[in-house]
Scaffold this motif. Structure first.
Motif, PDB file in Angstrom:
ATOM      1  N   ARG A  27       3.585  -4.778 -25.714  1.00 25.96           N
ATOM      2  CA  ARG A  27       4.644  -6.054 -24.718  1.00 25.96           C
ATOM      3  C   ARG A  27       5.817  -5.647 -24.693  1.00 25.96           C
ATOM      4  NH1 ARG A  27       3.957 -12.043 -26.377  1.00 25.96           N
ATOM      5  NH2 ARG A  27       2.157 -11.722 -25.146  1.00 25.96           N
ATOM      6  N   LEU A  28       6.688  -4.627 -25.657  1.00 25.06           N
ATOM      7  CA  LEU A  28       7.655  -5.005 -25.840  1.00 25.06           C
ATOM      8  C   LEU A  28       8.078  -3.214 -24.730  1.00 25.06           C
ATOM      9  CD1 LEU A  28      11.355  -5.244 -26.633  1.00 25.06           C
ATOM     10  CD2 LEU A  28      10.179  -3.252 -28.456  1.00 25.06           C
ATOM     11  N   GLY A  29       7.433  -1.998 -24.435  1.00 21.01           N
ATOM     12  CA  GLY A  29       7.525  -1.399 -23.735  1.00 21.01           C
ATOM     13  C   GLY A  29       7.364  -2.089 -21.660  1.00 21.01           C
ATOM     14  N   ALA A  30       6.225  -2.313 -21.832  1.00 19.15           N
ATOM     15  CA  ALA A  30       6.842  -3.127 -20.360  1.00 19.15           C
ATOM     16  C   ALA A  30       7.569  -4.259 -21.079  1.00 19.15           C
ATOM     17  CB  ALA A  30       5.769  -3.963 -20.517  1.00 19.15           C
ATOM     18  N   GLN A  31       7.734  -5.061 -21.721  1.00 20.81           N
ATOM     19  CA  GLN A  31       9.220  -6.223 -21.139  1.00 20.81           C
ATOM     20  C   GLN A  31       9.990  -5.292 -20.515  1.00 20.81           C
ATOM     21  OE1 GLN A  31       8.890  -8.451 -24.681  1.00 20.81           O
ATOM     22  NE2 GLN A  31       7.694  -9.960 -23.853  1.00 20.81           N
ATOM     23  N   LEU A  32      10.842  -3.702 -21.895  1.00 23.25           N
ATOM     24  CA  LEU A  32      11.458  -3.526 -21.041  1.00 23.25           C
ATOM     25  C   LEU A  32      11.914  -2.537 -20.490  1.00 23.25           C
ATOM     26  CD1 LEU A  32      11.615  -1.081 -25.019  1.00 23.25           C
ATOM     27  CD2 LEU A  32      13.919  -3.291 -23.781  1.00 23.25           C
ATOM     28  N   ALA A  33      11.039  -2.113 -19.461  1.00 24.50           N
ATOM     29  CA  ALA A  33      11.089  -1.911 -18.060  1.00 24.50           C
ATOM     30  C   ALA A  33      11.292  -2.048 -17.381  1.00 24.50           C
ATOM     31  CB  ALA A  33       8.911  -1.298 -18.283  1.00 24.50           C
ATOM     32  N   VAL A  34      10.748  -4.305 -17.435  1.00 28.67           N
ATOM     33  CA  VAL A  34      11.247  -4.862 -16.504  1.00 28.67           C
ATOM     34  C   VAL A  34      12.336  -5.036 -16.661  1.00 28.67           C
ATOM     35  CG1 VAL A  34      10.800  -7.413 -15.979  1.00 28.67           C
ATOM     36  CG2 VAL A  34       8.803  -6.070 -15.944  1.00 28.67           C
ATOM     37  N   GLU A  35      13.069  -5.118 -17.651  1.00 26.66           N
ATOM     38  CA  GLU A  35      14.395  -5.507 -17.692  1.00 26.66           C
ATOM     39  C   GLU A  35      15.289  -4.112 -17.241  1.00 26.66           C
ATOM     40  OE1 GLU A  35      15.653  -5.442 -21.729  1.00 26.66           O
ATOM     41  OE2 GLU A  35      14.163  -7.608 -21.877  1.00 26.66           O
ATOM     42  N   SER A  63       3.910   1.990 -26.795  1.00 23.08           N
ATOM     43  CA  SER A  63       5.111   1.476 -25.722  1.00 23.08           C
ATOM     44  C   SER A  63       5.203   1.813 -24.846  1.00 23.08           C
ATOM     45  CB  SER A  63       6.641   1.238 -26.987  1.00 23.08           C
ATOM     46  OG  SER A  63       6.173   2.542 -27.431  1.00 23.08           O
ATOM     47  N   GLY A  64       5.032   3.553 -25.490  1.00 23.79           N
ATOM     48  CA  GLY A  64       5.630   4.439 -24.213  1.00 23.79           C
ATOM     49  C   GLY A  64       4.898   4.428 -22.752  1.00 23.79           C
ATOM     50  N   TYR A  65       3.252   4.308 -22.490  1.00 23.86           N
ATOM     51  CA  TYR A  65       2.444   4.087 -21.395  1.00 23.86           C
ATOM     52  C   TYR A  65       2.478   2.963 -20.921  1.00 23.86           C
ATOM     53  CZ  TYR A  65      -0.487   8.260 -20.938  1.00 23.86           C
ATOM     54  OH  TYR A  65      -0.453   9.615 -20.436  1.00 23.86           O
ATOM     55  N   SER A  66       2.632   1.762 -20.996  1.00 19.15           N
ATOM     56  CA  SER A  66       3.576   0.065 -20.952  1.00 19.15           C
ATOM     57  C   SER A  66       4.855   0.314 -20.472  1.00 19.15           C
ATOM     58  CB  SER A  66       3.169  -0.635 -22.245  1.00 19.15           C
ATOM     59  OG  SER A  66       1.843  -0.262 -22.600  1.00 19.15           O
ATOM     60  N   TYR A  67       5.690   1.142 -20.502  1.00 22.01           N
ATOM     61  CA  TYR A  67       6.708   1.551 -20.034  1.00 22.01           C
ATOM     62  C   TYR A  67       6.131   1.897 -18.764  1.00 22.01           C
ATOM     63  CZ  TYR A  67      11.601   2.270 -19.727  1.00 22.01           C
ATOM     64  OH  TYR A  67      12.892   2.382 -18.685  1.00 22.01           O
ATOM     65  N   ASP A  68       5.825   3.062 -18.401  1.00 21.86           N
ATOM     66  CA  ASP A  68       5.512   3.887 -17.128  1.00 21.86           C
ATOM     67  C   ASP A  68       5.039   3.122 -16.009  1.00 21.86           C
ATOM     68  OD1 ASP A  68       6.878   6.262 -18.336  1.00 21.86           O
ATOM     69  OD2 ASP A  68       4.933   6.978 -18.300  1.00 21.86           O
ATOM     70  N   GLY A  98       7.895   9.231 -15.060  1.00 23.63           N
ATOM     71  CA  GLY A  98       7.147   9.207 -15.908  1.00 23.63           C
ATOM     72  C   GLY A  98       7.485   9.744 -17.193  1.00 23.63           C
ATOM     73  N   LEU A  99       8.228   8.789 -18.523  1.00 25.54           N
ATOM     74  CA  LEU A  99       8.295   9.744 -19.723  1.00 25.54           C
ATOM     75  C   LEU A  99       7.379   9.557 -20.687  1.00 25.54           C
ATOM     76  CD1 LEU A  99      10.793   6.777 -20.590  1.00 25.54           C
ATOM     77  CD2 LEU A  99      10.907   9.369 -18.785  1.00 25.54           C
ATOM     78  N   MET A 100       6.090   9.691 -20.284  1.00 23.85           N
ATOM     79  CA  MET A 100       5.439  10.291 -21.115  1.00 23.85           C
ATOM     80  C   MET A 100       4.696  11.446 -21.559  1.00 23.85           C
ATOM     81  SD  MET A 100       4.994   7.710 -22.929  1.00 23.85           S
ATOM     82  CE  MET A 100       3.481   8.159 -23.814  1.00 23.85           C
ATOM     83  N   GLN A 101       4.040  12.851 -21.688  1.00 24.14           N
ATOM     84  CA  GLN A 101       3.723  14.086 -21.650  1.00 24.14           C
ATOM     85  C   GLN A 101       2.790  13.731 -20.563  1.00 24.14           C
ATOM     86  OE1 GLN A 101       4.985  16.719 -22.204  1.00 24.14           O
ATOM     87  NE2 GLN A 101       6.583  16.600 -24.194  1.00 24.14           N
ATOM     88  N   TYR A 102       3.224  14.498 -19.312  1.00 24.69           N
ATOM     89  CA  TYR A 102       2.020  14.415 -18.233  1.00 24.69           C
ATOM     90  C   TYR A 102       1.159  15.743 -17.783  1.00 24.69           C
ATOM     91  CZ  TYR A 102       2.683   9.130 -17.678  1.00 24.69           C
ATOM     92  OH  TYR A 102       2.420   8.188 -17.515  1.00 24.69           O
TER      93      TYR A 102
END
Length: 424
Positions: A55-63, A335-340, A373-377
């Motif tokens: 949830r926090l990862g998603a919120q930071l991304a929306v912001e 947090s990372g996958y929700s942010y992406d 994306g910020l994760m390892q892909y």
């Protein structure tokens, strides 16, 4: 619409007088409507720690998206996050999704555990709401929908996933096990697989076993002595007794956070001898809360999990912000996958022909080629014929000095792995 800077010349030629312009309010464009995204995660119950991270990862991304001007191609459209809590109960995935769609959600994302994610699929397909899975690994979640569309039972697939599947977890885990054992110049002859028997654990274990049989590596997995446990468990002493009787060189657990808190202390209590604990991929073996509770029981534990690319300066900066916003927690898998996922959605909305047509959003989803994306892909984020991202890959991490760090493959590693674990 292109905006032009207000120069002295345009100031004088477009007004009756300077005073008139100052006195009159400037005509502003109407503020763009928001695009509502339903983010459903388990923020209470036994899966609360990873769910809260999502949830926090998603919120930071929306912001971040909104602060940068929103969806610029749609007039600065702002994103709005509607949040739901499954309470770590799979059946609540559907209930929370329906509630948020009724509140105006135009897309779904979630939900961490495969059971609740599978429950959300029916809402997405029946109500024609595009659904981007940020975290959930069970292969059937997308595969069943793709098959129904192919067979003509449903018209369009609304469900897509930017996360490794159980089968891809299995393939990478076997690869990483093989490479790490070879690098360590050790060939374990008794690798014991243990797993939680929920939808996630069953799918993960099957993927690992299938990959092992296909690869035929030099190390030996005890295929006939796999040890499951009921999830959530109340006691794992019997399962650990079975494990001890196998005399394992390596223990390969697929856990949930609550079960890991029972499993690892019980392994220590029963004095099971082993070279290392190396997980094929699961939560419970890297989260800050787990490390705080399990302490030395988690030291030197390895697990093959999706992980942020901390070699990317953007990831490092975000991790610092996340740590401040989360009371010191690590920016990680969840947090990372929700942010992406939020940034992928923003990219999709930029390219969608219409935002009030879910089929147009799906068309844009299907054409995704996202490289931010910020994760390892393993390459750009895109979606294959069943709606999965084939470039979503895990990284082998290890808890060293009470901190999870990437240790394999070499191009992603920040530290060298320690295997076998040092004897006490």
């Amino acid at each position: 619409m292109t905006q032009h800077a207000l120069t002295r010349r345009t100031f004088l030629t477009t007004t009756v007088g300077g005073a008139a312009l100052v006195a009159a309010p400037r005509v502003l464009r109407a503020q763009p409507k928001s695009f509502k995204i339903a983010a459903v995660h388990p923020v209470t119950g036994p899966l609360a720690e990873p769910g809260q991270a999502c949830r926090l990862g998603a919120q930071l991304a929306v912001e971040a998206v909104n602060a940068a001007g929103g969806v610029k191609g749609k007039g600065g459209l702002q994103l709005e996050l509607l949040t739901g809590d499954t309470q770590s109960k799979p059946e609540n995935g559907r209930l929370e999704s329906e509630r948020l769609v009724n509140q105006g959600a135009q897309m779904l994302m979630g939900s961490f555990d495969s059971g609740s994610t599978a429950a959300m699929v029916s809402v997405a397909q029946q109500k024609r709401v595009p659904f981007l899975i940020d975290i959930a690994a069970a292969d059937p979640i997308t595969a069943n929908v793709a098959k129904a569309v192919k067979d003509g039972q449903q018209k369009l697939q609304y469900v897509y996933r930017n996360f490794p599947t159980g089968s891809s977890f299995g393939r990478k885990a076997v690869q990483y096990f093989t490479e790490i054992f070879a690098e360590a110049k050790l060939t374990p002859k008794r690798v014991a697989l243990m797993y939680c028997n929920d939808l996630f654990g069953v799918n993960q274990s099957r993927g690992f076993l299938a990959a092992y049989k296909a690869a035929k590596p030099a190390w030996t997995l005890l295929e006939d002595d796999v040890i499951p446990w009921p999830e959530p468990p109340s006691d794992l002493s019997t399962e650990v007794s079975k494990l001890k009787a196998l005399r394992p060189d390596v223990i390969a657990p697929i856990t949930r956070p609550a079960s890991a808190q029972l499993l690892l202390p019980e392994i220590r209590k029963q004095r099971v001898e082993y070279l290392g604990i190396v997980g094929p991929g699961s939560p419970g073996l890297y989260e800050a809360g787990q490390i705080a509770v399990l302490k030395d029981d988690l030291e030197y534990v390895m697990a093959s999990n999706p992980w942020p690319n901390f070699r990317n300066p953007k990831t490092q900066r975000l991790a610092e912000d996340y740590q401040k916003r989360s009371n010191g927690r690590l920016f990680d898998t969840n947090s990372g996958y929700s942010y992406d996922a939020i940034f992928i959605i923003a990219d999709v909305l930029e390219r969608a022909a219409k935002l009030d047509d879910p089929d147009a959003i799906v068309e844009a989803l299907q054409k995704t080629h996202y490289t931010g994306g910020l994760m390892q892909y393993g390459g750009p984020i895109h979606f294959n014929e069943v709606g999965d991202n084939p470039n979503a890959i895990p990284t082998m991490i290890q808890v060293l000095k009470s901190k999870p760090v990437a240790v394999w493959p070499k191009e992603a590693a920040l530290q060298k792995f320690v295997f076998p674990r040092p004897k006490a």
